[in-house]
Scaffold this motif. Structure first.
Motif, PDB file in Angstrom:
ATOM      1  N   THR A  36       0.830  -1.206   0.000  1.00  0.00           N
ATOM      2  CA  THR A  36       0.000   0.000   0.000  1.00  0.00           C
ATOM      3  C   THR A  36       0.863   1.253   0.000  1.00  0.00           C
ATOM      4  O   THR A  36       0.599   2.202  -0.742  1.00  0.00           O
ATOM      5  N   ILE A  37       1.901   1.255   0.810  1.00  0.00           N
ATOM      6  CA  ILE A  37       2.797   2.418   0.872  1.00  0.00           C
ATOM      7  C   ILE A  37       3.517   2.601  -0.453  1.00  0.00           C
ATOM      8  O   ILE A  37       3.676   3.727  -0.938  1.00  0.00           O
ATOM      9  N   ALA A  38       3.959   1.499  -1.075  1.00  0.00           N
ATOM     10  CA  ALA A  38       4.635   1.593  -2.372  1.00  0.00           C
ATOM     11  C   ALA A  38       3.698   2.155  -3.432  1.00  0.00           C
ATOM     12  O   ALA A  38       4.106   2.993  -4.250  1.00  0.00           O
ATOM     13  N   GLY A  39       2.451   1.717  -3.444  1.00  0.00           N
ATOM     14  CA  GLY A  39       1.474   2.248  -4.394  1.00  0.00           C
ATOM     15  C   GLY A  39       1.226   3.730  -4.185  1.00  0.00           C
ATOM     16  O   GLY A  39       1.126   4.499  -5.147  1.00  0.00           O
ATOM     17  N   LEU A  40       1.156   4.136  -2.927  1.00  0.00           N
ATOM     18  CA  LEU A  40       0.971   5.546  -2.608  1.00  0.00           C
ATOM     19  C   LEU A  40       2.150   6.378  -3.087  1.00  0.00           C
ATOM     20  O   LEU A  40       1.974   7.459  -3.661  1.00  0.00           O
ATOM     21  N   ILE A  41       3.357   5.879  -2.900  1.00  0.00           N
ATOM     22  CA  ILE A  41       4.557   6.605  -3.331  1.00  0.00           C
ATOM     23  C   ILE A  41       4.588   6.736  -4.850  1.00  0.00           C
ATOM     24  O   ILE A  41       4.924   7.800  -5.385  1.00  0.00           O
ATOM     25  N   VAL A  42       4.215   5.672  -5.565  1.00  0.00           N
ATOM     26  CA  VAL A  42       4.199   5.731  -7.034  1.00  0.00           C
ATOM     27  C   VAL A  42       3.209   6.785  -7.513  1.00  0.00           C
ATOM     28  O   VAL A  42       3.523   7.600  -8.392  1.00  0.00           O
ATOM     29  N   VAL A  43       2.027   6.807  -6.928  1.00  0.00           N
ATOM     30  CA  VAL A  43       1.015   7.793  -7.332  1.00  0.00           C
ATOM     31  C   VAL A  43       1.470   9.210  -6.969  1.00  0.00           C
ATOM     32  O   VAL A  43       1.306  10.142  -7.772  1.00  0.00           O
ATOM     33  N   LEU A  44       2.066   9.378  -5.812  1.00  0.00           N
ATOM     34  CA  LEU A  44       2.548  10.708  -5.430  1.00  0.00           C
ATOM     35  C   LEU A  44       3.641  11.202  -6.362  1.00  0.00           C
ATOM     36  O   LEU A  44       3.696  12.388  -6.696  1.00  0.00           O
ATOM     37  N   MET A  45       4.514  10.304  -6.803  1.00  0.00           N
ATOM     38  CA  MET A  45       5.557  10.702  -7.746  1.00  0.00           C
ATOM     39  C   MET A  45       4.946  11.130  -9.082  1.00  0.00           C
ATOM     40  O   MET A  45       5.417  12.087  -9.712  1.00  0.00           O
ATOM     41  N   MET A  46       3.895  10.453  -9.514  1.00  0.00           N
ATOM     42  CA  MET A  46       3.218  10.844 -10.745  1.00  0.00           C
ATOM     43  C   MET A  46       2.586  12.231 -10.593  1.00  0.00           C
ATOM     44  O   MET A  46       2.650  13.057 -11.515  1.00  0.00           O
ATOM     45  N   ILE A  47       1.998  12.485  -9.441  1.00  0.00           N
ATOM     46  CA  ILE A  47       1.344  13.771  -9.210  1.00  0.00           C
ATOM     47  C   ILE A  47       2.376  14.887  -9.083  1.00  0.00           C
ATOM     48  O   ILE A  47       2.163  16.000  -9.579  1.00  0.00           O
ATOM     49  N   VAL A  48       3.510  14.596  -8.449  1.00  0.00           N
ATOM     50  CA  VAL A  48       4.561  15.615  -8.295  1.00  0.00           C
ATOM     51  C   VAL A  48       5.079  16.039  -9.663  1.00  0.00           C
ATOM     52  O   VAL A  48       5.327  17.235  -9.892  1.00  0.00           O
ATOM     53  N   LYS A  49       5.224  15.099 -10.590  1.00  0.00           N
ATOM     54  CA  LYS A  49       5.668  15.455 -11.945  1.00  0.00           C
ATOM     55  C   LYS A  49       4.665  16.385 -12.611  1.00  0.00           C
ATOM     56  O   LYS A  49       5.049  17.339 -13.299  1.00  0.00           O
ATOM     57  N   GLN A  50       3.384  16.120 -12.412  1.00  0.00           N
ATOM     58  CA  GLN A  50       2.359  16.974 -13.018  1.00  0.00           C
ATOM     59  C   GLN A  50       2.331  18.362 -12.378  1.00  0.00           C
ATOM     60  O   GLN A  50       2.126  19.359 -13.065  1.00  0.00           O
ATOM     61  N   ILE A  51       2.549  18.428 -11.077  1.00  0.00           N
ATOM     62  CA  ILE A  51       2.587  19.721 -10.399  1.00  0.00           C
ATOM     63  C   ILE A  51       3.797  20.528 -10.867  1.00  0.00           C
ATOM     64  O   ILE A  51       3.705  21.742 -11.071  1.00  0.00           O
ATOM     65  N   ASP A  52       4.933  19.852 -11.075  1.00  0.00           N
ATOM     66  CA  ASP A  52       6.119  20.528 -11.598  1.00  0.00           C
ATOM     67  C   ASP A  52       5.840  21.089 -12.984  1.00  0.00           C
ATOM     68  O   ASP A  52       6.205  22.227 -13.286  1.00  0.00           O
ATOM     69  N   LEU A  53       5.176  20.308 -13.814  1.00  0.00           N
ATOM     70  CA  LEU A  53       4.804  20.780 -15.152  1.00  0.00           C
ATOM     71  C   LEU A  53       3.862  21.979 -15.069  1.00  0.00           C
ATOM     72  O   LEU A  53       4.000  22.942 -15.839  1.00  0.00           O
ATOM     73  N   LEU A  54       2.929  21.954 -14.130  1.00  0.00           N
ATOM     74  CA  LEU A  54       2.009  23.075 -13.940  1.00  0.00           C
ATOM     75  C   LEU A  54       2.755  24.345 -13.564  1.00  0.00           C
ATOM     76  O   LEU A  54       2.516  25.416 -14.134  1.00  0.00           O
ATOM     77  N   PHE A  55       3.689  24.237 -12.611  1.00  0.00           N
ATOM     78  CA  PHE A  55       4.441  25.423 -12.191  1.00  0.00           C
ATOM     79  C   PHE A  55       5.327  25.955 -13.316  1.00  0.00           C
ATOM     80  O   PHE A  55       5.477  27.168 -13.482  1.00  0.00           O
ATOM     81  N   LYS A  56       5.893  25.075 -14.129  1.00  0.00           N
ATOM     82  CA  LYS A  56       6.704  25.519 -15.263  1.00  0.00           C
ATOM     83  C   LYS A  56       5.829  26.244 -16.279  1.00  0.00           C
ATOM     84  O   LYS A  56       6.245  27.257 -16.857  1.00  0.00           O
ATOM     85  N   SER A  57       4.616  25.751 -16.490  1.00  0.00           N
ATOM     86  CA  SER A  57       3.700  26.397 -17.429  1.00  0.00           C
ATOM     87  C   SER A  57       3.295  27.778 -16.925  1.00  0.00           C
ATOM     88  O   SER A  57       3.276  28.753 -17.691  1.00  0.00           O
TER      89      SER A  57
END
Length: 64
Positions: A36-57
């Motif tokens: 469960t923790i590993a799945g949560l970390i994978v999803v959080l990493m995906m979301i962090v990449k999208q947030i980084d893209l948002l801030f760059k935009s």
């Protein structure tokens, strides 16, 4: 945000939930928690990449 990202997050959630239930029923609660923790970390990493893209935009839009 892409619809594909939502489907990937949902798929990861379903897979983690099934694995969690299988591991709990086989008496491996520690491994179920780690899954469960590993799945949560994978999803959080995906979301962090999208947030980084948002801030760059936003940064490029306002010329900062």
């Amino acid at each position: 945000m892409d619809v594909d990202l939502i489907f990937r997050i949902a798929a990861i959630g379903i897979i983690v939930a099934v694995l969690n239930q299988l591991l709990i029923r086989s008496g491996r609660e520690d491994q179920a928690m780690m899954t469960t923790i590993a799945g949560l970390i994978v999803v959080l990493m995906m979301i962090v990449k999208q947030i980084d893209l948002l801030f760059k935009s936003i940064k490029s839009i306002f010329g900062l």
